[in-house]
Design a protein around this motif. Structure first.
Motif, PDB file in Angstrom:
ATOM      1  N   LEU A 132       0.853  -1.190   0.000  1.00  0.00           N
ATOM      2  CA  LEU A 132       0.000   0.000   0.000  1.00  0.00           C
ATOM      3  C   LEU A 132       0.893   1.246   0.000  1.00  0.00           C
ATOM      4  O   LEU A 132       1.486   1.593   1.025  1.00  0.00           O
ATOM      5  CB  LEU A 132      -0.863  -0.057   1.265  1.00  0.00           C
ATOM      6  CG  LEU A 132      -2.136   0.771   1.372  1.00  0.00           C
ATOM      7  CD1 LEU A 132      -3.017   0.655   0.152  1.00  0.00           C
ATOM      8  CD2 LEU A 132      -2.903   0.376   2.621  1.00  0.00           C
ATOM      9  N   PRO A 133       1.005   1.927  -1.151  1.00  0.00           N
ATOM     10  CA  PRO A 133       1.955   3.044  -1.217  1.00  0.00           C
ATOM     11  C   PRO A 133       1.448   4.305  -0.519  1.00  0.00           C
ATOM     12  O   PRO A 133       0.247   4.468  -0.290  1.00  0.00           O
ATOM     13  CB  PRO A 133       2.086   3.293  -2.722  1.00  0.00           C
ATOM     14  CG  PRO A 133       0.823   2.805  -3.318  1.00  0.00           C
ATOM     15  CD  PRO A 133       0.315   1.706  -2.423  1.00  0.00           C
ATOM     16  N   GLN A 134       2.370   5.217  -0.240  1.00  0.00           N
ATOM     17  CA  GLN A 134       2.044   6.509   0.399  1.00  0.00           C
ATOM     18  C   GLN A 134       0.978   7.268  -0.385  1.00  0.00           C
ATOM     19  O   GLN A 134       0.166   7.971   0.184  1.00  0.00           O
ATOM     20  CB  GLN A 134       3.301   7.404   0.457  1.00  0.00           C
ATOM     21  CG  GLN A 134       4.388   6.925   1.385  1.00  0.00           C
ATOM     22  CD  GLN A 134       4.048   7.144   2.861  1.00  0.00           C
ATOM     23  OE1 GLN A 134       3.047   7.772   3.188  1.00  0.00           O
ATOM     24  NE2 GLN A 134       4.876   6.613   3.736  1.00  0.00           N
ATOM     25  N   ALA A 174      -6.614   2.203   6.884  1.00  0.00           N
ATOM     26  CA  ALA A 174      -5.793   1.135   7.471  1.00  0.00           C
ATOM     27  C   ALA A 174      -5.270   1.585   8.830  1.00  0.00           C
ATOM     28  O   ALA A 174      -5.310   0.830   9.823  1.00  0.00           O
ATOM     29  CB  ALA A 174      -4.633   0.796   6.529  1.00  0.00           C
ATOM     30  N   SER A 175      -4.824   2.834   8.888  1.00  0.00           N
ATOM     31  CA  SER A 175      -4.304   3.357  10.158  1.00  0.00           C
ATOM     32  C   SER A 175      -5.431   3.451  11.198  1.00  0.00           C
ATOM     33  O   SER A 175      -5.256   3.058  12.363  1.00  0.00           O
ATOM     34  CB  SER A 175      -3.680   4.731   9.903  1.00  0.00           C
ATOM     35  OG  SER A 175      -3.334   5.325  11.113  1.00  0.00           O
ATOM     36  N   ALA A 176      -6.594   3.938  10.752  1.00  0.00           N
ATOM     37  CA  ALA A 176      -7.727   4.021  11.685  1.00  0.00           C
ATOM     38  C   ALA A 176      -8.052   2.628  12.222  1.00  0.00           C
ATOM     39  O   ALA A 176      -8.303   2.437  13.419  1.00  0.00           O
ATOM     40  CB  ALA A 176      -8.945   4.611  10.977  1.00  0.00           C
ATOM     41  N   GLY A 202     -12.329   2.971  -0.154  1.00  0.00           N
ATOM     42  CA  GLY A 202     -12.352   2.447  -1.521  1.00  0.00           C
ATOM     43  C   GLY A 202     -11.286   1.392  -1.757  1.00  0.00           C
ATOM     44  O   GLY A 202     -10.923   1.097  -2.904  1.00  0.00           O
ATOM     45  N   GLY A 203     -10.761   0.813  -0.666  1.00  0.00           N
ATOM     46  CA  GLY A 203      -9.747  -0.242  -0.830  1.00  0.00           C
ATOM     47  C   GLY A 203      -8.654  -0.136   0.209  1.00  0.00           C
ATOM     48  O   GLY A 203      -7.486   0.050  -0.131  1.00  0.00           O
ATOM     49  N   MET A 204      -9.036  -0.300   1.490  1.00  0.00           N
ATOM     50  CA  MET A 204      -8.054  -0.043   2.557  1.00  0.00           C
ATOM     51  C   MET A 204      -6.935  -1.081   2.621  1.00  0.00           C
ATOM     52  O   MET A 204      -5.946  -0.883   3.307  1.00  0.00           O
ATOM     53  CB  MET A 204      -8.744   0.049   3.922  1.00  0.00           C
ATOM     54  CG  MET A 204      -9.267  -1.249   4.466  1.00  0.00           C
ATOM     55  SD  MET A 204      -9.641  -1.099   6.226  1.00  0.00           S
ATOM     56  CE  MET A 204     -10.372  -2.682   6.568  1.00  0.00           C
ATOM     57  N   ARG A 232      -3.185  -7.026  -0.978  1.00  0.00           N
ATOM     58  CA  ARG A 232      -3.420  -8.214  -0.146  1.00  0.00           C
ATOM     59  C   ARG A 232      -4.060  -7.801   1.166  1.00  0.00           C
ATOM     60  O   ARG A 232      -3.815  -6.696   1.653  1.00  0.00           O
ATOM     61  CB  ARG A 232      -2.108  -8.940   0.192  1.00  0.00           C
ATOM     62  CG  ARG A 232      -1.427  -9.568  -0.963  1.00  0.00           C
ATOM     63  CD  ARG A 232      -0.170 -10.311  -0.504  1.00  0.00           C
ATOM     64  NE  ARG A 232       0.661 -10.589  -1.657  1.00  0.00           N
ATOM     65  CZ  ARG A 232       1.457  -9.698  -2.224  1.00  0.00           C
ATOM     66  NH1 ARG A 232       1.566  -8.484  -1.713  1.00  0.00           N
ATOM     67  NH2 ARG A 232       2.163 -10.021  -3.276  1.00  0.00           N
ATOM     68  N   ALA A 233      -4.788  -8.735   1.749  1.00  0.00           N
ATOM     69  CA  ALA A 233      -5.522  -8.413   2.977  1.00  0.00           C
ATOM     70  C   ALA A 233      -5.103  -9.342   4.110  1.00  0.00           C
ATOM     71  O   ALA A 233      -5.007 -10.555   3.908  1.00  0.00           O
ATOM     72  CB  ALA A 233      -7.015  -8.576   2.725  1.00  0.00           C
ATOM     73  N   LEU A 234      -4.868  -8.791   5.258  1.00  0.00           N
ATOM     74  CA  LEU A 234      -4.622  -9.620   6.439  1.00  0.00           C
ATOM     75  C   LEU A 234      -5.990 -10.128   6.899  1.00  0.00           C
ATOM     76  O   LEU A 234      -6.928  -9.337   7.080  1.00  0.00           O
ATOM     77  CB  LEU A 234      -3.918  -8.797   7.515  1.00  0.00           C
ATOM     78  CG  LEU A 234      -2.508  -8.343   7.110  1.00  0.00           C
ATOM     79  CD1 LEU A 234      -1.934  -7.340   8.106  1.00  0.00           C
ATOM     80  CD2 LEU A 234      -1.558  -9.522   6.940  1.00  0.00           C
TER      81      LEU A 234
END
Ligand SMILES: Cc1cc2nc3c(=O)[nH]c(=O)nc-3n(C[C@H](O)[C@H](O)[C@H](O)COP(=O)(O)OP(=O)(O)OC[C@H]3O[C@@H](n4cnc5c(N)ncnc54)[C@H](O)[C@@H]3O)c2cc1C
Length: 547
Positions: A94-96, A105-107, A514-516, A520-522
């Motif tokens: 997930l780029p900057q 993701a951070s939330a 829209g795609g956190m 790939r997803a944990l």
């Protein structure tokens, strides 16, 4: 204001409420709970029948990604949001530049403990005492700690308890739920969302629902074979001929188009979380209904010719890479070859349906299945699922595999060579010579994997038979992309501005932003993402400054 309804003189049924929620899955339920808390009147519309209230969550396994939980601490892990965020961004690549996905993701990693885990516990939902450690990463770092917290009772309990909380809510009189209502489009007035319209499936009558706020929580696109193919990621070659459906029958993108028509931005639809080990459901409830197996780690994973796939495939590290490896094959399905002893310990199906002891909270039955093997599951699948073949000898197994495949593609000499080679390394515990052996050794160092992974069991061991071969297809599951939202779950337009009155939650919103997830997803971040984004949407509508 309460929900008002009635037909106008053109026969269109009209509803009016403060907020309308499209979709009665876990995201919609969580949004509704928050809205009732805030005193709003709510209309919840779902295309499905009432028995399926809860959506995919009700069928799900119920694993939720949580950071810094008491369960992790008891297992000896001191996890932190910073560590989880680093794993998440590494695994998802997930780029900057991905502002809103990263913000969500951070939330998520910062709020999972309070706003998901504790919130659920406060509502009477308990967790299995030991978290599972999945998606550890292969080429990219994945989970460096176990974070998959299984709801005791599976997703069935998760969904039914929360649905019950809605029914029993002190503001329940302000909630109207309508099933069999298919939403086709959004109403937009002066650039703001003003409700939705659609069709009552039983009668064909049209309806219109007026509301100052609309929450789209209608799931993803992965229930539509044509959309899955249309948005197939180039990393996965071309879409396979057979793709089983492991998503919702109504996850067909209707609301994605409706939001797009209303000016909303849809992103990352080529990012999906599909699985490599799908088999045909033998009691299908939708076209191409598939079951997603948790692929046994001690099985030999071979291609349509019976050749071992190299580098060897082992589940639990990078699900996306497994899909890519199968899709690279000339025929895009695979086989796992194992024996009954391995199946008893390692075979599992994701979801509530095939985990009755966990679903019904029968601890002793769960303990029995774990310690002496899940006979019920193995017998059920080998007897009923057409993708399983069982035989006393390898020659007989290969004959049955070929019969199922409809040609002579699986070669006995090739499969026997690869099985004997693998068994030899297993017997010698030659971790340095075989990646699969090394991974089995690594997995067994963690308690919860140790009890579910054989201690280096050769496949052709005559005492461990009969032999089993499972034909496995790609199965579609989760949309990682969707409607782009800000941290208030407000849908953004192409210029990045919120569309007044329009919110999106759950899989519809790519679980946030829209795609956190990125690529790939944990695991466990899907249910967790639905709960968080649904709650945030409800709290934002009720005017919370920090929803
Ligand atoms: C077998 C299985 C196991 C899983 N296990 C896990 C797990 O362990 N952990 C995890 O994190 N995730 C898991 N998942 C994924 C997770 O369950 C889903 O991502 C999540 O439940 C999606 O919730 P949602 O509310 O966004 O959407 P959904 O559950 O898809 O609900 C959307 C609702 O919208 C309705 N709808 C759709 N279109 C319309 C329309 N046009 N008009 C009106 N209504 C409409 C649908 O009928 C549906 O009820 C699993 C999924 C499955 C199938």
């Amino acid at each position: 204001m309460s929900v008002a309804a009635g037909p106008d003189n053109l026969g269109c049924v009209n509803y009016r409420s403060d907020a309308v929620i499209v979709g009665g899955g876990i995201a919609g339920i969580c949004a509704a709970l928050e809205l009732l808390e805030g005193g709003a009147s709510v209309l919840l519309l779902d295309r499905d029948e009432e028995d399926n209230f809860g959506g995919l969550a009700k069928e799900s396994f119920g694993g939720i990604f949580v950071v810094g939980s008491p369960e992790q601490q008891r297992a000896g892990f001191r996890d932190t949001p910073d560590a989880a965020f680093a794993d998440w961004c590494s695994f998802g690549e997930l780029p900057q530049s991905e502002h809103w996905p990263r913000a969500w993701a951070s939330a998520y990693v910062h709020r999972s403990l309070g706003d998901i885990h504790r919130w659920l516990r406060d509502r009477g939902i308990g967790f299995f005492p030991i978290p599972h450690w999945v998606e550890r990463g292969e080429k990219t770092i994945g989970n460096t700690a176990p974070r998959f917290h299984l709801v005791w009772g599976t997703g069935r309990v998760l969904a039914t308890v929360l649905a019950g909380r809605l029914r029993e809510h002190r503001g329940a009189a302000r909630l109207t739920s309508k099933f069999g209502h298919r939403v086709d489009a959004l109403l937009v007035r002066n650039g703001a969302a003003a409700g939705c319209r659609g069709t009552i499936e039983a009668s064909g009558a049209e309806f219109e629902a007026d509301a100052a706020s609309v929450v789209v929580a209608a799931g993803g696109i992965n229930g539509s074979g044509s959309l899955v193919r249309k948005h197939w990621h180039p990393d996965w070659a071309s879409p396979p001929e057979t793709i089983l459906n492991g998503s919702h029958r109504y996850a067909d993108g209707t609301l994605h188009e409706a939001v797009r028509a209303a000016g909303g931005r849809i992103t990352h639809l080529d990012k999906m979380w599909n699985y490599a080990a799908g088999v045909h459901h033998y009691r299908p409830r939708k076209p191409d209904h598939g079951l997603s197996l948790v692929p046994p780690r001690s099985a030999l994973w071979v291609n349509w010719r019976g050749e071992r796939v190299r580098p060897p495939l082992v589940s639990g590290f990078d699900t996306r890479a497994l899909v890519a490896a199968v899709c690279r094959q000339e025929r895009q399905y695979s086989w796992q070859v194992l024996n009954r002893k391995i199946a008893l310990k390692e075979l599992a199906v994701s979801g509530a349906e095939f985990n009755p002891s966990i679903r019904e909270k029968r601890f002793l039955a769960f303990l029995r299945d774990t310690l002496i093997g899940n006979r019920w599951l193995v017998d059920e699948l080998t007897a009923n699922c057409k993708d399983f073949v069982v035989a006393a000898t390898l020659a007989e197994l290969v004959a049955k595999m070929n019969r199922l495949q409809g040609d002579e593609a699986v070669r006995l000499d090739v499969l026997e060579r690869d099985l004997r080679d693998f068994d030899d390394k297993v017997a010698r515990r030659a971790a340095s010579e075989d990646e699969q052996v090394a991974r089995i050794v690594e997995l067994r160092k963690y308690r919860s994997d140790k009890v579910r992974t054989c201690n280096l069991q050769p496949i052709l061991d005559p005492k461990a038979g009969p032999l089993i071969a499972i034909r496995e297809f790609i199965i579609s599951r989760k949309s990682l992309g969707g409607m782009q939202t800000d941290l208030g779950s407000r849908v953004l337009d192409e210029s990045g501005k919120p569309i007044p009155g329009l919110y999106a939650a759950g899989e519809a919103a790519g679980f946030g932003g829209g795609g956190m997830h990125g690529l790939r997803a944990l695991e466990g971040t899907f249910l967790g993402g639905c709960i968080l984004t649904g709650r945030v949407a409800g709290r934002a509508i009720r005017g919370e400054s920090n929803p």
